[in-house]
Scaffold this motif. Sequence first.
Motif, PDB file in Angstrom:
ATOM      1  N   PHE A   1       0.833  -1.207   0.000  1.00 56.76           N
ATOM      2  CA  PHE A   1       0.000   0.000   0.000  1.00 56.76           C
ATOM      3  C   PHE A   1       0.862   1.248   0.000  1.00 56.76           C
ATOM      4  N   ILE A   2       0.268   2.325  -0.499  1.00 55.20           N
ATOM      5  CA  ILE A   2       0.869   3.654  -0.427  1.00 55.20           C
ATOM      6  C   ILE A   2      -0.185   4.587   0.137  1.00 55.20           C
ATOM      7  N   SER A  61      -7.567   2.652  14.321  1.00 61.91           N
ATOM      8  CA  SER A  61      -7.335   1.575  15.294  1.00 61.91           C
ATOM      9  C   SER A  61      -7.622   0.191  14.719  1.00 61.91           C
ATOM     10  N   PHE A  62      -8.298   0.151  13.552  1.00 61.44           N
ATOM     11  CA  PHE A  62      -8.579  -1.142  12.907  1.00 61.44           C
ATOM     12  C   PHE A  62      -7.296  -1.827  12.447  1.00 61.44           C
ATOM     13  N   LEU A  63      -6.199  -1.097  12.348  1.00 58.10           N
ATOM     14  CA  LEU A  63      -4.929  -1.673  11.883  1.00 58.10           C
ATOM     15  C   LEU A  63      -4.252  -2.416  13.027  1.00 58.10           C
ATOM     16  N   ALA A  64      -4.797  -3.551  13.355  1.00 63.26           N
ATOM     17  CA  ALA A  64      -4.294  -4.301  14.510  1.00 63.26           C
ATOM     18  C   ALA A  64      -4.378  -5.805  14.246  1.00 63.26           C
ATOM     19  N   PRO A  65      -3.324  -6.397  13.695  1.00 62.98           N
ATOM     20  CA  PRO A  65      -2.128  -5.734  13.166  1.00 62.98           C
ATOM     21  C   PRO A  65      -2.324  -5.313  11.712  1.00 62.98           C
ATOM     22  N   CYS A  66      -1.429  -4.470  11.226  1.00 63.23           N
ATOM     23  CA  CYS A  66      -1.424  -4.094   9.808  1.00 63.23           C
ATOM     24  C   CYS A  66      -0.927  -5.303   9.008  1.00 63.23           C
ATOM     25  N   PRO A  67      -1.713  -5.808   8.050  1.00 60.24           N
ATOM     26  CA  PRO A  67      -1.359  -7.066   7.400  1.00 60.24           C
ATOM     27  C   PRO A  67      -0.374  -6.955   6.237  1.00 60.24           C
ATOM     28  N   SER A  68      -0.083  -5.747   5.780  1.00 63.01           N
ATOM     29  CA  SER A  68       0.776  -5.586   4.607  1.00 63.01           C
ATOM     30  C   SER A  68       1.827  -4.506   4.846  1.00 63.01           C
ATOM     31  N   SER A  69       2.964  -4.673   4.226  1.00 64.12           N
ATOM     32  CA  SER A  69       3.979  -3.624   4.265  1.00 64.12           C
ATOM     33  C   SER A  69       3.605  -2.514   3.294  1.00 64.12           C
ATOM     34  N   LYS A  77       4.669  -7.614  13.915  1.00 64.88           N
ATOM     35  CA  LYS A  77       5.708  -8.559  13.492  1.00 64.88           C
ATOM     36  C   LYS A  77       5.664  -8.836  11.981  1.00 64.88           C
ATOM     37  N   GLY A  78       6.817  -8.751  11.361  1.00 62.16           N
ATOM     38  CA  GLY A  78       6.940  -9.129   9.957  1.00 62.16           C
ATOM     39  C   GLY A  78       6.461  -8.086   8.967  1.00 62.16           C
ATOM     40  N   ILE A  79       6.011  -6.954   9.449  1.00 58.06           N
ATOM     41  CA  ILE A  79       5.499  -5.908   8.578  1.00 58.06           C
ATOM     42  C   ILE A  79       6.454  -4.713   8.629  1.00 58.06           C
TER      43      ILE A  79
END
Length: 215
Positions: free
Chosen positions: A127-128, A140-148, A176-178
């Motif tokens: 995403f950009i 707050s929905f970004l929990a966790p953020c699934p993409s870099s 983690k991992g993002i």
Amino acid sequence: MPEVIFTGPAGRLEGRYHPAKQKNAPIAMVLHPHPQFRGSMNHPIVYQVYYAFVARGFSVLRFNFRGVGRSQGSFDHGTGELSDAAAALDWAQTINPEARACWVAGFSFGAWIGMQLLMRRPEVEGFISIAPEPNRYDFSFLAPCPSSGLIVHGEKDIVAPAKDVTTLVEKLKTQKGIVIDQHTIPGANHFFEDRMEPLMETVTDYLDMRLANIR
């Protein structure tokens, strides 16, 4: 760059679509700023980001949210616009069944919608987000953020102050991992007036870096 009309939840949606030459090319969708503040798919930032993806071999779609231009319906404070974005991605995937990946980009209000969409669609791998407004909208929905992805904003943005964007990014970096890349454009306001060139350099450099790692 053909004009397209496709079905959305509140009626037809108007868009512009650029098909890639390769069958399995990735899809990208670019989302415009707030419909009630003259936001449309023809906004200069949306237009430039659209062509940045085109130049890198993506099949790219930009469209007008409900109530904008020739898109039917009326403004729905983000809920309906998220449904519009989901319908637009469905349409793009239907005509690109062999697409190997998907990206979402958005500016301001469009960044908020785009980041909600990536939470719902696991196929979104990048995403950009340009000038997101965590001081105005709930992230707050970004929990966790699934993409870099990339979050880029202006140093002198008074609509979405840099400190609020930095707070958002710091929360996302703990997942983690993002990897969330943050870039602040010196001297830029919310609309990147006189700073379009460094904005687009940041966007294209990030895309080239991510695509080089994939290939």
